[in-house]
Design a protein around this motif. Structure first.
Motif, PDB file in Angstrom:
ATOM      1  N   LEU A  45       0.833  -1.213   0.000  1.00  0.00           N
ATOM      2  CA  LEU A  45       0.000   0.000   0.000  1.00  0.00           C
ATOM      3  C   LEU A  45       0.863   1.257   0.000  1.00  0.00           C
ATOM      4  CD1 LEU A  45      -2.723  -1.153   2.543  1.00  0.00           C
ATOM      5  CD2 LEU A  45      -3.004  -0.866   0.074  1.00  0.00           C
ATOM      6  N   THR A  86      -8.234  -0.603   1.766  1.00  0.00           N
ATOM      7  CA  THR A  86      -7.698   0.621   1.182  1.00  0.00           C
ATOM      8  C   THR A  86      -7.951   0.702  -0.324  1.00  0.00           C
ATOM      9  OG1 THR A  86      -5.964   0.687   2.872  1.00  0.00           O
ATOM     10  CG2 THR A  86      -5.592   1.994   0.895  1.00  0.00           C
ATOM     11  N   LEU A  87      -7.844  -0.432  -0.992  1.00  0.00           N
ATOM     12  CA  LEU A  87      -8.028  -0.500  -2.432  1.00  0.00           C
ATOM     13  C   LEU A  87      -9.325  -1.243  -2.749  1.00  0.00           C
ATOM     14  CD1 LEU A  87      -4.390  -1.635  -3.340  1.00  0.00           C
ATOM     15  CD2 LEU A  87      -5.279   0.717  -3.365  1.00  0.00           C
ATOM     16  N   VAL A  91       2.189   1.730  -3.587  1.00  0.00           N
ATOM     17  CA  VAL A  91       1.168   2.272  -4.500  1.00  0.00           C
ATOM     18  C   VAL A  91       1.025   3.781  -4.289  1.00  0.00           C
ATOM     19  CG1 VAL A  91      -1.291   2.265  -5.068  1.00  0.00           C
ATOM     20  CG2 VAL A  91      -0.088   0.093  -4.734  1.00  0.00           C
ATOM     21  N   ALA A  92       0.968   4.196  -3.021  1.00  0.00           N
ATOM     22  CA  ALA A  92       0.832   5.624  -2.720  1.00  0.00           C
ATOM     23  C   ALA A  92       2.064   6.407  -3.174  1.00  0.00           C
ATOM     24  CB  ALA A  92       0.589   5.814  -1.229  1.00  0.00           C
ATOM     25  N   TYR A 103      -4.059   7.008 -10.707  1.00  0.00           N
ATOM     26  CA  TYR A 103      -4.629   5.686 -10.501  1.00  0.00           C
ATOM     27  C   TYR A 103      -3.530   4.708 -10.110  1.00  0.00           C
ATOM     28  CZ  TYR A 103      -8.196   7.984 -13.292  1.00  0.00           C
ATOM     29  OH  TYR A 103      -9.119   8.891 -13.755  1.00  0.00           O
ATOM     30  N   GLY A 104      -3.912   3.711  -9.331  1.00  0.00           N
ATOM     31  CA  GLY A 104      -2.979   2.659  -8.949  1.00  0.00           C
ATOM     32  C   GLY A 104      -3.626   1.304  -9.141  1.00  0.00           C
ATOM     33  N   THR A 150      -7.116   1.478  -7.081  1.00  0.00           N
ATOM     34  CA  THR A 150      -7.463   2.634  -6.255  1.00  0.00           C
ATOM     35  C   THR A 150      -8.882   3.087  -6.578  1.00  0.00           C
ATOM     36  OG1 THR A 150      -6.360   4.057  -7.881  1.00  0.00           O
ATOM     37  CG2 THR A 150      -5.086   3.420  -5.932  1.00  0.00           C
ATOM     38  N   LYS A 151      -9.421   3.951  -5.735  1.00  0.00           N
ATOM     39  CA  LYS A 151     -10.843   4.283  -5.772  1.00  0.00           C
ATOM     40  C   LYS A 151     -11.304   4.944  -7.063  1.00  0.00           C
ATOM     41  CE  LYS A 151     -11.312   2.745  -1.576  1.00  0.00           C
ATOM     42  NZ  LYS A 151     -11.897   1.404  -1.345  1.00  0.00           N
TER      43      LYS A 151
END
Length: 249
Positions: free
Chosen positions: A145, A177-178, A148-149, A155-156, A208-209
């Motif tokens: 995580l 989180t994802l 990714v951030a 986008y991830g 990701t969201k």
């Protein structure tokens, strides 16, 4: 099986992409069957686990990519097994292979990462294969995580072999989180291991969201994907997702 959306770039630059996650067991099985499965899935991005890591590993990875009409994006032995492949539709900004802290007595783990552009969308990618050890796996989920951030993209997408199901703490941490793409838009099959009689969902695609999940699951029944090839290719079933990445405004 309902049709999974095909790849396309929309008039505003938004990208519909196909993402495949696949543990290929170091190409120890039927490589031709494996290539047929991958080609039939028509992916833009392939998140590989257990890529070849030893003698002439780069040659083996390049050969597989060529058989699938793809190119190697990054990873392999320098990421302790995770690999990324992509189609020529993908523009690569940068790649980085990340080795994770090593616990003596356990297999060394790592991430294959990249930042890419497809159409008018930009995304960070992480291919991962988490530990067999429960505590180390949970710590690695945290690091995934963080990675990714840190890619700092609109986008991830992270995908791989989590080595536990959705009820496990590492998988749960990722899904908190994802987006767990299968849970958001289930399509095809659910369970991924073992290939001959799958009873566990330990392989997954996460996003990701901001990513719109159009469908995700094991592509058994997809035209060109045969039961015989799935069993012959490796010991895991693949996970195929269709995702829409809205173009930057």
């Amino acid at each position: 099986m309902d049709q999974l959306p095909k790849s396309r770039t929309e008039p505003d630059g938004s990208a519909v992409i196909r993402v495949l996650s696949y543990n290929i067991r170091s190409l120890r099985d039927d490589e031709e069957a494996l290539a047929r499965v991958i080609r039939a899935c028509a992916p833009d991005l392939v998140f590989v686990q257990e890529a070849p890591r030893f003698f002439r590993w780069r040659k083996h990875a390049a050969r597989l990519a060529a058989k699938c009409d793809l190119v190697v994006l990054g990873g392999g032995a320098t990421a302790a097994g995770p690999l990324l492949m992509c189609s020529l539709r993908v523009f690569v900004e940068r790649t980085e292979d990340v080795l994770l802290p090593h616990t003596p007595g356990l297999h060394r783990r790592g991430f294959a990462t990249a930042v890419v552009r497809i159409g008018g969308a930009r995304a960070g990618l992480v291919s991962a294969h988490l530990s067999l050890d429960r505590a180390e796996r949970r710590a690695q989920a945290d690091r995934l995580l963080d990675r990714v951030a840190a890619l700092d993209t609109p986008y991830g997408i992270a995908a791989g072999d989590v080595n536990e199901g959705p009820d496990g703490p590492a998988f749960g941490q990722l899904a908190d989180t994802l987006q767990d793409c299968w849970s958001v838009a289930p399509w095809g099959g659910e369970r991924t291991f073992p290939v001959s009689a799958p009873d566990r969902r330990i392989d997954a695609v996460f996003a990701t969201k901001g990513v719109e999940v159009l469908g995700c699951g094991v592509p058994a029944g997809l035209p060109g994907v045969t039961p015989a090839d799935l069993v012959a290719a490796t010991d895991h079933l693949p996970v195929l997702a269709a995702l829409r990445l809205p173009a930057a405004r």
